[in-house]
Design a protein around this motif. Structure first.
Motif: not given
Length: 212
Positions: A41-44, A55-58, A63-67
């Motif tokens: 939830g924090q990553e979202v 900042n699209k890259r960040a 989202l990768k870490r969220k997955r």
């Protein structure tokens, strides 16, 4: 009772220890799952902030870490499911073992009671009871038999005498006069005084006043 005196059987103690261990592991996995869900939830939220900052890259990294966190949560869910399955099987096996032990104990107790009760002894006891019952019956019959002068009375004569008494009693009742019911005297009915009219009442009051 035996468990209280000598403790629980070894296999039952092992089953309880295993169930306790599985419960502890299950609680640990549930705590880890909550932590991973919180991190996802924090990553979202971070991805949303980076998106607002262009900042699209960040944001993609978040989202990768969220997955990754979600994959770990799914893996923990599978672990919990296996532990639940193991606990159910273990509790079922424990219940089966306790049931078999209870049945075995009951069979042993029944066998011991049957061994202590010999069929020959049962037959002998029943014969003694029947003999004592027959003896008591004979004693009661002997005690109820008339003795002395009462033994010489003829039952037929006594019954004939009783019938004569009953016939005499019935005849006496028929000969008694039947009392007639008394009729209460009627009281003469006095005629009701005629009801005065209003004028008559007023005249009577005036006459009374003049008399004074």
């Amino acid at each position: 009772m035996m468990n209280r005196l000598f403790g629980k059987p070894k296999h039952e103690g092992n089953a309880l220890q295993t169930l306790d261990k599985l419960n502890e592991t299950l609680e640990m996995l549930e705590k880890k799952e909550k932590v991973l869900l919180k991190k996802a939830g924090q990553e979202v939220e971070k991805a949303k902030e980076y998106t607002r900052a262009k900042n699209k890259r960040a944001a993609i990294q978040c989202l990768k870490r969220k997955r990754l966190y979600e994959q770990q949560v799914e893996q923990l869910g599978n672990f919990q499911l296996r532990i639940h399955d193991q606990m159910i099987m273990l509790e079922g096996a424990k219940a089966t073992t306790e049931t078999v032990e209870a049945l075995r104990s009951g069979a042993s107790a029944m066998k011991a009671m049957q061994k202590a009760t010999n069929i020959d002894d049962v037959d002998k006891t029943m014969d003694e009871i029947n003999e004592q019952t027959e003896n008591m019956k004979q004693i009661q019959e002997a005690l109820s038999t008339p003795i002395g002068a009462a033994a010489d009375f003829d039952e037929d004569e006594l019954e004939a005498e009783l019938e004569e008494l009953e016939g005499a009693e019935l005849e006496e009742q028929l000969l008694q006069p039947t009392p007639m019911p008394s009729v209460p005297g009627r009281q003469p009915v006095r005629p009701a005084a005629p009801k005065r009219t209003a004028e008559e009442e007023e005249l009577a009051a005036l006459q009374a006043e003049m008399a004074l």
